[in-house]
Design a protein around this motif. Sequence first.
Motif, PDB file in Angstrom:
ATOM      1  N   ALA A   1     -12.582   2.705   3.123  1.00 33.68           N
ATOM      2  CA  ALA A   1     -11.267   2.806   2.475  1.00 33.68           C
ATOM      3  C   ALA A   1     -10.392   3.879   3.111  1.00 33.68           C
ATOM      4  O   ALA A   1      -9.189   3.674   3.285  1.00 33.68           O
ATOM      5  CB  ALA A   1     -11.426   3.064   0.976  1.00 33.68           C
ATOM      6  N   ALA A   2     -10.953   5.013   3.471  1.00 33.34           N
ATOM      7  CA  ALA A   2     -10.144   6.087   4.064  1.00 33.34           C
ATOM      8  C   ALA A   2      -9.534   5.611   5.381  1.00 33.34           C
ATOM      9  O   ALA A   2      -8.361   5.879   5.664  1.00 33.34           O
ATOM     10  CB  ALA A   2     -10.985   7.340   4.285  1.00 33.34           C
ATOM     11  N   ARG A   3     -10.306   4.885   6.169  1.00 36.78           N
ATOM     12  CA  ARG A   3      -9.801   4.352   7.436  1.00 36.78           C
ATOM     13  C   ARG A   3      -8.691   3.334   7.182  1.00 36.78           C
ATOM     14  O   ARG A   3      -7.675   3.308   7.879  1.00 36.78           O
ATOM     15  CB  ARG A   3     -10.957   3.700   8.206  1.00 36.78           C
ATOM     16  N   MET A   4      -8.849   2.515   6.156  1.00 35.34           N
ATOM     17  CA  MET A   4      -7.835   1.511   5.826  1.00 35.34           C
ATOM     18  C   MET A   4      -6.566   2.173   5.306  1.00 35.34           C
ATOM     19  O   MET A   4      -5.461   1.756   5.646  1.00 35.34           O
ATOM     20  CB  MET A   4      -8.381   0.509   4.809  1.00 35.34           C
ATOM     21  N   ARG A   5      -6.706   3.219   4.495  1.00 30.28           N
ATOM     22  CA  ARG A   5      -5.514   3.939   4.017  1.00 30.28           C
ATOM     23  C   ARG A   5      -4.759   4.534   5.198  1.00 30.28           C
ATOM     24  O   ARG A   5      -3.533   4.496   5.245  1.00 30.28           O
ATOM     25  CB  ARG A   5      -5.900   5.035   3.018  1.00 30.28           C
ATOM     26  N   ALA A   6      -5.504   5.091   6.170  1.00 33.22           N
ATOM     27  CA  ALA A   6      -4.852   5.677   7.349  1.00 33.22           C
ATOM     28  C   ALA A   6      -4.084   4.610   8.132  1.00 33.22           C
ATOM     29  O   ALA A   6      -3.038   4.884   8.701  1.00 33.22           O
ATOM     30  CB  ALA A   6      -5.898   6.340   8.241  1.00 33.22           C
ATOM     31  N   ARG A   7      -4.579   3.390   8.138  1.00 34.15           N
ATOM     32  CA  ARG A   7      -3.929   2.310   8.886  1.00 34.15           C
ATOM     33  C   ARG A   7      -2.755   1.708   8.116  1.00 34.15           C
ATOM     34  O   ARG A   7      -1.733   1.361   8.694  1.00 34.15           O
ATOM     35  CB  ARG A   7      -4.946   1.215   9.189  1.00 34.15           C
ATOM     36  N   TYR A   8      -2.880   1.551   6.801  1.00 31.20           N
ATOM     37  CA  TYR A   8      -1.895   0.798   6.027  1.00 31.20           C
ATOM     38  C   TYR A   8      -0.826   1.630   5.337  1.00 31.20           C
ATOM     39  O   TYR A   8       0.272   1.153   5.109  1.00 31.20           O
ATOM     40  CB  TYR A   8      -2.603  -0.045   4.959  1.00 31.20           C
ATOM     41  N   LEU A   9      -1.152   2.852   4.932  1.00 33.97           N
ATOM     42  CA  LEU A   9      -0.197   3.657   4.171  1.00 33.97           C
ATOM     43  C   LEU A   9       0.650   4.476   5.132  1.00 33.97           C
ATOM     44  O   LEU A   9       0.127   5.246   5.926  1.00 33.97           O
ATOM     45  CB  LEU A   9      -0.922   4.574   3.184  1.00 33.97           C
TER      46      LEU A   9
ATOM     47  N   VAL B   1       3.526   7.283   5.669  1.00 31.83           N
ATOM     48  CA  VAL B   1       4.177   8.397   5.001  1.00 31.83           C
ATOM     49  C   VAL B   1       5.584   8.548   5.575  1.00 31.83           C
ATOM     50  O   VAL B   1       5.741   8.809   6.762  1.00 31.83           O
ATOM     51  CB  VAL B   1       3.380   9.707   5.189  1.00 31.83           C
ATOM     52  N   PRO B   2       6.613   8.375   4.745  1.00 31.69           N
ATOM     53  CA  PRO B   2       7.988   8.492   5.233  1.00 31.69           C
ATOM     54  C   PRO B   2       8.330   9.925   5.645  1.00 31.69           C
ATOM     55  O   PRO B   2       7.795  10.888   5.096  1.00 31.69           O
ATOM     56  CB  PRO B   2       8.852   8.062   4.044  1.00 31.69           C
ATOM     57  N   ASP B   3       9.238  10.056   6.617  1.00 34.05           N
ATOM     58  CA  ASP B   3       9.645  11.367   7.128  1.00 34.05           C
ATOM     59  C   ASP B   3      10.124  12.301   6.023  1.00 34.05           C
ATOM     60  O   ASP B   3       9.837  13.492   6.051  1.00 34.05           O
ATOM     61  CB  ASP B   3      10.751  11.214   8.176  1.00 34.05           C
ATOM     62  N   HIS B   4      10.867  11.776   5.051  1.00 34.56           N
ATOM     63  CA  HIS B   4      11.404  12.664   4.016  1.00 34.56           C
ATOM     64  C   HIS B   4      10.288  13.331   3.216  1.00 34.56           C
ATOM     65  O   HIS B   4      10.438  14.472   2.774  1.00 34.56           O
ATOM     66  CB  HIS B   4      12.396  11.934   3.096  1.00 34.56           C
ATOM     67  N   LEU B   5       9.144  12.669   3.056  1.00 39.45           N
ATOM     68  CA  LEU B   5       8.023  13.304   2.350  1.00 39.45           C
ATOM     69  C   LEU B   5       7.397  14.392   3.206  1.00 39.45           C
ATOM     70  O   LEU B   5       7.038  15.460   2.700  1.00 39.45           O
ATOM     71  CB  LEU B   5       6.958  12.269   1.982  1.00 39.45           C
TER      72      LEU B   5
ATOM     73  N   GLY C   1       0.821  -1.214   0.000  1.00 44.33           N
ATOM     74  CA  GLY C   1       0.000   0.000   0.000  1.00 44.33           C
ATOM     75  C   GLY C   1       0.849   1.254   0.000  1.00 44.33           C
ATOM     76  O   GLY C   1       0.580   2.211  -0.733  1.00 44.33           O
ATOM     77  N   THR C   2       1.893   1.267   0.813  1.00 45.33           N
ATOM     78  CA  THR C   2       2.776   2.431   0.901  1.00 45.33           C
ATOM     79  C   THR C   2       3.504   2.667  -0.416  1.00 45.33           C
ATOM     80  O   THR C   2       3.610   3.803  -0.888  1.00 45.33           O
ATOM     81  CB  THR C   2       3.782   2.259   2.062  1.00 45.33           C
ATOM     82  N   VAL C   3       3.991   1.603  -1.040  1.00 46.23           N
ATOM     83  CA  VAL C   3       4.687   1.741  -2.324  1.00 46.23           C
ATOM     84  C   VAL C   3       3.726   2.287  -3.379  1.00 46.23           C
ATOM     85  O   VAL C   3       4.099   3.172  -4.166  1.00 46.23           O
ATOM     86  CB  VAL C   3       5.318   0.404  -2.768  1.00 46.23           C
ATOM     87  N   LEU C   4       2.500   1.810  -3.403  1.00 47.12           N
ATOM     88  CA  LEU C   4       1.515   2.332  -4.363  1.00 47.12           C
ATOM     89  C   LEU C   4       1.319   3.836  -4.151  1.00 47.12           C
ATOM     90  O   LEU C   4       1.272   4.606  -5.114  1.00 47.12           O
ATOM     91  CB  LEU C   4       0.184   1.588  -4.226  1.00 47.12           C
ATOM     92  N   MET C   5       1.223   4.258  -2.883  1.00 51.82           N
ATOM     93  CA  MET C   5       1.060   5.682  -2.581  1.00 51.82           C
ATOM     94  C   MET C   5       2.279   6.476  -3.055  1.00 51.82           C
ATOM     95  O   MET C   5       2.143   7.519  -3.685  1.00 51.82           O
ATOM     96  CB  MET C   5       0.866   5.876  -1.080  1.00 51.82           C
TER      97      MET C   5
END
Length: 163
Positions: free
Chosen positions: A90-98, A100-104, A66-70
């Motif tokens: 889906a929004a709740r699942m994105r919040a749980r699975y994706l 966001v790396p610190d550099h972003l 999920g994170t790589v797709l994002m």
Amino acid sequence: MLRSHQGEQEHERKIAGDLWSKSDYVFTKPLGGPLSPNTDYHDWKRLLEDAAVREGRLHDARHTAGTVLMLLGVPDRVIDQIMGWEPGGAARMRARYLHVPDHLLKEVARKIGAAIWGAPETTAVDKTRTTGLRNVEGPHRERWGPSTSCPVRHWRRIRDSNS
């Protein structure tokens, strides 16, 4: 792909003959029985070992996917479909699975800072000069004289708050 798989499974059923266990499973063992979750676990561990990748749970691969797709910029709706998330949650699942790396996060903060305060000014620094230090452009622009208590500390604070 499912039709192709169904054809392969039908071929396996013919080869197995009376040994075939009839079921409604789409994916089965070679004799028709259900796949064992334990098999997936061992296959996953072997795959990690063969790839010389550190230990990790199979479920962690879902977070990574999920994170790589994002990070690739795939639209949320497409990520939701690939990951199998229903539109209502889906929004709740994105919040749980994706994740966001610190550099972003830092890059976004830099862009917001540039939009509000303008791009940081990069000027050559004369390291031989010890008086007359000047801070960066902005609302705090001042000229420091030799009698000021700590021009360098103030300049650094202003500089760092704008970067």
